[in-house]
Design a protein around this motif. Structure first.
Motif, PDB file in Angstrom:
ATOM      1  N   ALA A   1       1.109  -0.865   0.128  1.00  0.00           N
ATOM      2  CA  ALA A   1      -0.287  -0.044  -0.002  1.00  0.00           C
ATOM      3  C   ALA A   1       1.258   1.191   0.038  1.00  0.00           C
ATOM      4  O   ALA A   1       1.754   1.671   0.944  1.00  0.00           O
ATOM      5  CB  ALA A   1      -1.096   0.634   1.412  1.00  0.00           C
ATOM      6  N   ALA A   2       0.747   1.707  -0.778  1.00  0.00           N
ATOM      7  CA  ALA A   2       1.524   3.476  -1.458  1.00  0.00           C
ATOM      8  C   ALA A   2       1.228   4.168  -0.726  1.00  0.00           C
ATOM      9  O   ALA A   2       0.229   4.643  -0.195  1.00  0.00           O
ATOM     10  CB  ALA A   2       1.672   3.318  -2.600  1.00  0.00           C
ATOM     11  N   ALA A  12      10.442  -0.139  -1.088  1.00  0.00           N
ATOM     12  CA  ALA A  12       9.155  -0.050  -1.461  1.00  0.00           C
ATOM     13  C   ALA A  12       8.445  -0.883  -0.090  1.00  0.00           C
ATOM     14  O   ALA A  12       8.993  -1.902   0.442  1.00  0.00           O
ATOM     15  CB  ALA A  12       8.197  -0.056  -2.435  1.00  0.00           C
ATOM     16  N   ASP A  13       6.942   0.043   0.405  1.00  0.00           N
ATOM     17  CA  ASP A  13       6.433  -1.413   1.308  1.00  0.00           C
ATOM     18  C   ASP A  13       6.121  -2.622   0.674  1.00  0.00           C
ATOM     19  O   ASP A  13       6.203  -2.579  -0.532  1.00  0.00           O
ATOM     20  CB  ASP A  13       5.272  -0.039   2.077  1.00  0.00           C
ATOM     21  CG  ASP A  13       5.709   0.541   3.127  1.00  0.00           C
ATOM     22  OD1 ASP A  13       4.645   1.629   2.946  1.00  0.00           O
ATOM     23  OD2 ASP A  13       6.965   0.746   3.214  1.00  0.00           O
ATOM     24  N   GLY A  19      -2.054 -10.529   3.638  1.00  0.00           N
ATOM     25  CA  GLY A  19      -2.399  -9.240   4.667  1.00  0.00           C
ATOM     26  C   GLY A  19      -1.131  -8.383   5.454  1.00  0.00           C
ATOM     27  O   GLY A  19      -1.496  -7.323   5.721  1.00  0.00           O
ATOM     28  N   VAL A  20       0.045  -9.823   5.228  1.00  0.00           N
ATOM     29  CA  VAL A  20       0.721  -8.953   6.962  1.00  0.00           C
ATOM     30  C   VAL A  20       0.959  -7.897   5.536  1.00  0.00           C
ATOM     31  O   VAL A  20       2.149  -7.817   4.792  1.00  0.00           O
ATOM     32  CB  VAL A  20       1.759 -10.009   7.118  1.00  0.00           C
ATOM     33  CG1 VAL A  20       2.945  -9.027   7.402  1.00  0.00           C
ATOM     34  CG2 VAL A  20       0.990 -11.438   7.258  1.00  0.00           C
ATOM     35  N   SER A  21       1.676  -6.445   6.264  1.00  0.00           N
ATOM     36  CA  SER A  21       2.693  -5.627   5.788  1.00  0.00           C
ATOM     37  C   SER A  21       3.941  -5.433   6.099  1.00  0.00           C
ATOM     38  O   SER A  21       4.106  -5.639   6.999  1.00  0.00           O
ATOM     39  CB  SER A  21       2.063  -4.658   5.558  1.00  0.00           C
ATOM     40  OG  SER A  21       1.759  -3.773   6.576  1.00  0.00           O
ATOM     41  N   VAL A  89       9.547  -3.728   9.707  1.00  0.00           N
ATOM     42  CA  VAL A  89       8.515  -3.533  10.818  1.00  0.00           C
ATOM     43  C   VAL A  89       7.096  -4.059   9.647  1.00  0.00           C
ATOM     44  O   VAL A  89       6.722  -4.224   9.530  1.00  0.00           O
ATOM     45  CB  VAL A  89       8.202  -2.230  10.934  1.00  0.00           C
ATOM     46  CG1 VAL A  89       6.416  -1.908  11.589  1.00  0.00           C
ATOM     47  CG2 VAL A  89       9.099  -1.894  11.446  1.00  0.00           C
ATOM     48  N   LEU A  90       6.706  -5.323  10.760  1.00  0.00           N
ATOM     49  CA  LEU A  90       5.412  -5.661   9.959  1.00  0.00           C
ATOM     50  C   LEU A  90       4.195  -5.565  10.690  1.00  0.00           C
ATOM     51  O   LEU A  90       4.603  -5.015  11.792  1.00  0.00           O
ATOM     52  CB  LEU A  90       5.210  -7.582  10.059  1.00  0.00           C
ATOM     53  CG  LEU A  90       7.351  -7.835  10.458  1.00  0.00           C
ATOM     54  CD1 LEU A  90       7.213  -9.600  10.609  1.00  0.00           C
ATOM     55  CD2 LEU A  90       7.667  -7.565   8.540  1.00  0.00           C
TER      56      LEU A  90
END
Length: 141
Positions: A1-2, A12-13, A19-21, A89-90
């Motif tokens: 998700a930018a 990048a993210d 669903g884990v970011s 960071v999750l």
């Protein structure tokens, strides 16, 4: 998700299908762990503003077998993707953290509400079984 309107770094993210970011804060150059391998990690975890655990300041890292199921599902999913030296960071959805039951408070551990999203700041600090390989990698520079 930018981030809307924000420029993202090259690493990048990323949001996994589960669903884990993932937000990469430090990019490591070391080896990745194999399933079943012992990994030394440091982490801090939070439920909202509530700190659940923090082993960044402890003398020894936390040792876990990759894929053993000893940590919450969202962390278990990500550990095999990390290299030694990575710090990520999750953000873990409740269904891959403590689930619908949450976790009751216990000695030194706060209560975690049902389906709470968990933020897990994790660093892969070593793979004891690959230390020789790590020494060779560092020596190459």
């Amino acid at each position: 998700a930018a981030a809307a309107g924000g420029s993202l770094p090259a690493f990048a993210d990323e949001t996994l299908p589960s669903g884990v970011s993932i937000k990469v804060t430090t990019e490591g150059k070391g080896p990745k762990p194999d399933r079943g391998e012992l990994a030394a990690i440091r982490f801090a975890s939070f439920s909202g503003e509530t700190k659940i655990d923090d082993v960044f300041g402890t003398p020894e890292p936390y040792y876990t077998r990759v894929g053993s199921g000893g940590l919450i599902k969202g962390v278990e999913e990500v550990l095999p993707m990390m290299r030694v030296g990575d710090r990520w960071v999750l953000t873990i959805p409740g269904n891959l953290a403590f689930g619908p039951k949450g976790r009751p408070a216990s000695a030194g551990k706060p209560r975690i509400p049902a389906n709470a999203e968990i933020v897990f700041d994790v660093e892969m600090v070593g793979l004891p079984g690959k230390e020789q390989e790590l020494i060779e990698l560092i020596g190459d520079d």
